[in-house]
Design a protein around this motif. Structure first.
Motif, PDB file in Angstrom:
ATOM      1  N   THR A   3       2.504   2.973 -10.452  1.00  0.00           N
ATOM      2  CA  THR A   3       2.262   4.137  -9.585  1.00  0.00           C
ATOM      3  C   THR A   3       0.757   4.334  -9.393  1.00  0.00           C
ATOM      4  O   THR A   3       0.299   4.683  -8.310  1.00  0.00           O
ATOM      5  N   HIS A   4       0.011   4.102 -10.492  1.00  0.00           N
ATOM      6  CA  HIS A   4      -1.447   4.262 -10.404  1.00  0.00           C
ATOM      7  C   HIS A   4      -2.045   3.305  -9.375  1.00  0.00           C
ATOM      8  O   HIS A   4      -2.877   3.695  -8.565  1.00  0.00           O
ATOM      9  N   ASP A   5      -1.583   2.042  -9.424  1.00  0.00           N
ATOM     10  CA  ASP A   5      -2.120   1.047  -8.476  1.00  0.00           C
ATOM     11  C   ASP A   5      -1.789   1.435  -7.043  1.00  0.00           C
ATOM     12  O   ASP A   5      -2.621   1.315  -6.143  1.00  0.00           O
ATOM     13  N   SER A   6      -0.552   1.920  -6.820  1.00  0.00           N
ATOM     14  CA  SER A   6      -0.174   2.211  -5.427  1.00  0.00           C
ATOM     15  C   SER A   6      -0.908   3.456  -4.923  1.00  0.00           C
ATOM     16  O   SER A   6      -1.288   3.530  -3.755  1.00  0.00           O
ATOM     17  N   LEU A   7      -1.155   4.408  -5.815  1.00  0.00           N
ATOM     18  CA  LEU A   7      -1.917   5.591  -5.415  1.00  0.00           C
ATOM     19  C   LEU A   7      -3.358   5.190  -5.062  1.00  0.00           C
ATOM     20  O   LEU A   7      -3.928   5.635  -4.062  1.00  0.00           O
ATOM     21  N   ARG A   8      -3.932   4.306  -5.892  1.00  0.00           N
ATOM     22  CA  ARG A   8      -5.310   3.865  -5.626  1.00  0.00           C
ATOM     23  C   ARG A   8      -5.372   3.100  -4.299  1.00  0.00           C
ATOM     24  O   ARG A   8      -6.307   3.260  -3.528  1.00  0.00           O
ATOM     25  N   ASP A   9      -4.335   2.291  -4.028  1.00  0.00           N
ATOM     26  CA  ASP A   9      -4.301   1.557  -2.753  1.00  0.00           C
ATOM     27  C   ASP A   9      -4.218   2.524  -1.575  1.00  0.00           C
ATOM     28  O   ASP A   9      -4.829   2.298  -0.524  1.00  0.00           O
ATOM     29  N   GLU A  10      -3.466   3.606  -1.751  1.00  0.00           N
ATOM     30  CA  GLU A  10      -3.351   4.592  -0.669  1.00  0.00           C
ATOM     31  C   GLU A  10      -4.716   5.262  -0.437  1.00  0.00           C
ATOM     32  O   GLU A  10      -5.137   5.472   0.700  1.00  0.00           O
ATOM     33  N   VAL A  11      -5.401   5.590  -1.538  1.00  0.00           N
ATOM     34  CA  VAL A  11      -6.742   6.197  -1.415  1.00  0.00           C
ATOM     35  C   VAL A  11      -7.666   5.235  -0.669  1.00  0.00           C
ATOM     36  O   VAL A  11      -8.364   5.602   0.278  1.00  0.00           O
ATOM     37  N   ARG A  12      -7.626   3.964  -1.081  1.00  0.00           N
ATOM     38  CA  ARG A  12      -8.504   2.968  -0.451  1.00  0.00           C
ATOM     39  C   ARG A  12      -8.201   2.865   1.049  1.00  0.00           C
ATOM     40  O   ARG A  12      -9.096   2.820   1.881  1.00  0.00           O
ATOM     41  N   ARG A  13      -6.908   2.831   1.387  1.00  0.00           N
ATOM     42  CA  ARG A  13      -6.512   2.693   2.800  1.00  0.00           C
ATOM     43  C   ARG A  13      -6.992   3.887   3.623  1.00  0.00           C
ATOM     44  O   ARG A  13      -7.537   3.741   4.710  1.00  0.00           O
ATOM     45  N   LYS A  14      -6.817   5.081   3.075  1.00  0.00           N
ATOM     46  CA  LYS A  14      -7.211   6.291   3.820  1.00  0.00           C
ATOM     47  C   LYS A  14      -8.719   6.345   4.024  1.00  0.00           C
ATOM     48  O   LYS A  14      -9.209   6.711   5.106  1.00  0.00           O
ATOM     49  N   TYR A  15      -9.471   5.982   2.979  1.00  0.00           N
ATOM     50  CA  TYR A  15     -10.931   6.063   3.128  1.00  0.00           C
ATOM     51  C   TYR A  15     -11.484   4.894   3.951  1.00  0.00           C
ATOM     52  O   TYR A  15     -12.523   5.035   4.591  1.00  0.00           O
ATOM     53  N   ALA A  16     -10.775   3.789   3.985  1.00  0.00           N
ATOM     54  CA  ALA A  16     -11.151   2.716   4.916  1.00  0.00           C
ATOM     55  C   ALA A  16     -10.988   3.219   6.347  1.00  0.00           C
ATOM     56  O   ALA A  16     -11.858   3.024   7.205  1.00  0.00           O
ATOM     57  N   GLU A  17      -9.881   3.916   6.614  1.00  0.00           N
ATOM     58  CA  GLU A  17      -9.653   4.506   7.958  1.00  0.00           C
ATOM     59  C   GLU A  17     -10.761   5.481   8.310  1.00  0.00           C
ATOM     60  O   GLU A  17     -11.267   5.501   9.433  1.00  0.00           O
ATOM     61  N   ALA A  18     -11.138   6.309   7.328  1.00  0.00           N
ATOM     62  CA  ALA A  18     -12.192   7.299   7.581  1.00  0.00           C
ATOM     63  C   ALA A  18     -13.514   6.609   7.898  1.00  0.00           C
ATOM     64  O   ALA A  18     -14.249   7.030   8.808  1.00  0.00           O
ATOM     65  N   ALA A  19     -13.825   5.524   7.175  1.00  0.00           N
ATOM     66  CA  ALA A  19     -15.086   4.804   7.409  1.00  0.00           C
ATOM     67  C   ALA A  19     -15.102   4.185   8.809  1.00  0.00           C
ATOM     68  O   ALA A  19     -16.107   4.248   9.520  1.00  0.00           O
ATOM     69  N   VAL A  20     -13.965   3.611   9.208  1.00  0.00           N
ATOM     70  CA  VAL A  20     -13.892   2.996  10.540  1.00  0.00           C
ATOM     71  C   VAL A  20     -14.039   4.073  11.619  1.00  0.00           C
ATOM     72  O   VAL A  20     -14.753   3.887  12.612  1.00  0.00           O
ATOM     73  N   ALA A  21     -13.418   5.237  11.393  1.00  0.00           N
ATOM     74  CA  ALA A  21     -13.515   6.330  12.374  1.00  0.00           C
ATOM     75  C   ALA A  21     -14.973   6.768  12.533  1.00  0.00           C
ATOM     76  O   ALA A  21     -15.448   6.970  13.651  1.00  0.00           O
TER      77      ALA A  21
END
Ligand SMILES: C[S@@+](CC[C@H](N)C(=O)[O-])C[C@H]1O[C@@H](n2cnc3c(N)ncnc32)[C@H](O)[C@@H]1O
Length: 252
Positions: A3-21
């Motif tokens: 669960t920890h890994d998948s939560l961290r992956d979700e955080v990474r994905r969301k902040y990657a989106e924010a950086a691209v925006a």
């Protein structure tokens, strides 16, 4: 995958989106749930910096601010010091720190998200900063030697960690004896259970993963840091606040 890994992956994905925006000039993407979200528009972001500080930043770096405070304002950085920003995002606090510590000092930014690192390196170059280094890695496993940093700062990132004990242990390891901690973070009042915190906002939105005031202070002390304090600055949800977190590694 845990669960920890998948939560961290979700955080990474969301902040990657924010950086691209941000890189595309459309702001942080907060409305799409891609970053920290409070109840009011001024709870997070660049409005937490002084006009003078904003004047020191390229527009894109200011636009990329996703923090909940202004850790450089409380850390009293001095010429020649080495500063480490945990979860440096678009680089705003690294740029400001690099300017404070001057050419004889060094500011490290550490982030796990490639898109954020690319944005931060561009912003730092655009700001004309030469004494900043951006490292890829996890704040739970800081890629720096023991006793190598004078000041650890961070802006709205520890709440996103899935292993906060490891983060605090790593902070205590990399700090030089006498080194300081000056972190901005979302922190809950002690009366709120983890479930009640989660009712007030999402994990990637910097609310559900927040520690309580006592949990934060106890964690810092358990890692061997002294003078630990958590001071609320402004509310971001019912019983949840942006806070300044301070501590010090004992001098030898
Ligand atoms: C809310 S943003 C804050 C960015 C920056 N501190 C600011 O004030 O604008 C969170 C940042 O922390 C990074 N991050 C989150 N969890 C991390 C972890 N466990 N290790 C390294 N970086 C992490 C994300 O990639 C993102 O860039």
């Amino acid at each position: 995958m845990t669960t920890h890994d998948s939560l961290r992956d979700e955080v990474r994905r969301k902040y990657a989106e924010a950086a691209v925006a941000v890189a595309e000039g459309s702001g942080c993407g907060c409305g799409s749930g891609s970053c920290c979200e409070g109840e009011a528009s001024g709870d997070f972001g660049t409005s937490l910096y002084t006009l003078e500080q904003r004047g020191e930043l390229p527009d894109a770096a200011a636009l990329a601010s996703l923090g909940c405070g202004n850790p450089t304002a409380v850390s009293e950085l001095r010429e020649g010091e080495t500063v480490l920003d945990l979860g440096s995002g678009g680089g705003i606090d690294v740029i400001l720190s690099a300017k404070r510590v001057g050419p004889t000092g060094l500011a490290y930014g550490l982030d796990m998200t490639d898109e954020m690192l690319a944005l931060a390196r561009k912003n730092s170059a655009d700001a004309g900063v030469r004494n900043a280094v951006f490292l890829k890695g996890l704040i739970e496993q800081i890629p720096l030697p023991a006793d190598s940093v004078d000041v650890v700062i961070s802006n709205c990132v520890v709440n996103l960690s899935t292993d906060k004990d490891a983060v605090v242990r790593e902070i205590a390891r990399v700090l030089k004896p006498g080194g300081r901690v000056g972190i901005s973070d979302v922190v809950a009042e002690d009366r709120l259970s983890p479930e009640e915190r989660a009712e007030r906002g999402s994990y990637v939105g910097c609310i559900a993963g927040a520690l309580s005031q006592s949990e934060y202070e106890d964690g810092l002390r358990a890692a061997g840091l002294e003078d630990a304090s958590v001071t609320f600055t402004h509310a971001v949800a019912d019983g949840m606040h942006s806070a300044i977190v301070q501590a010090r590694k004992p001098a030898r």
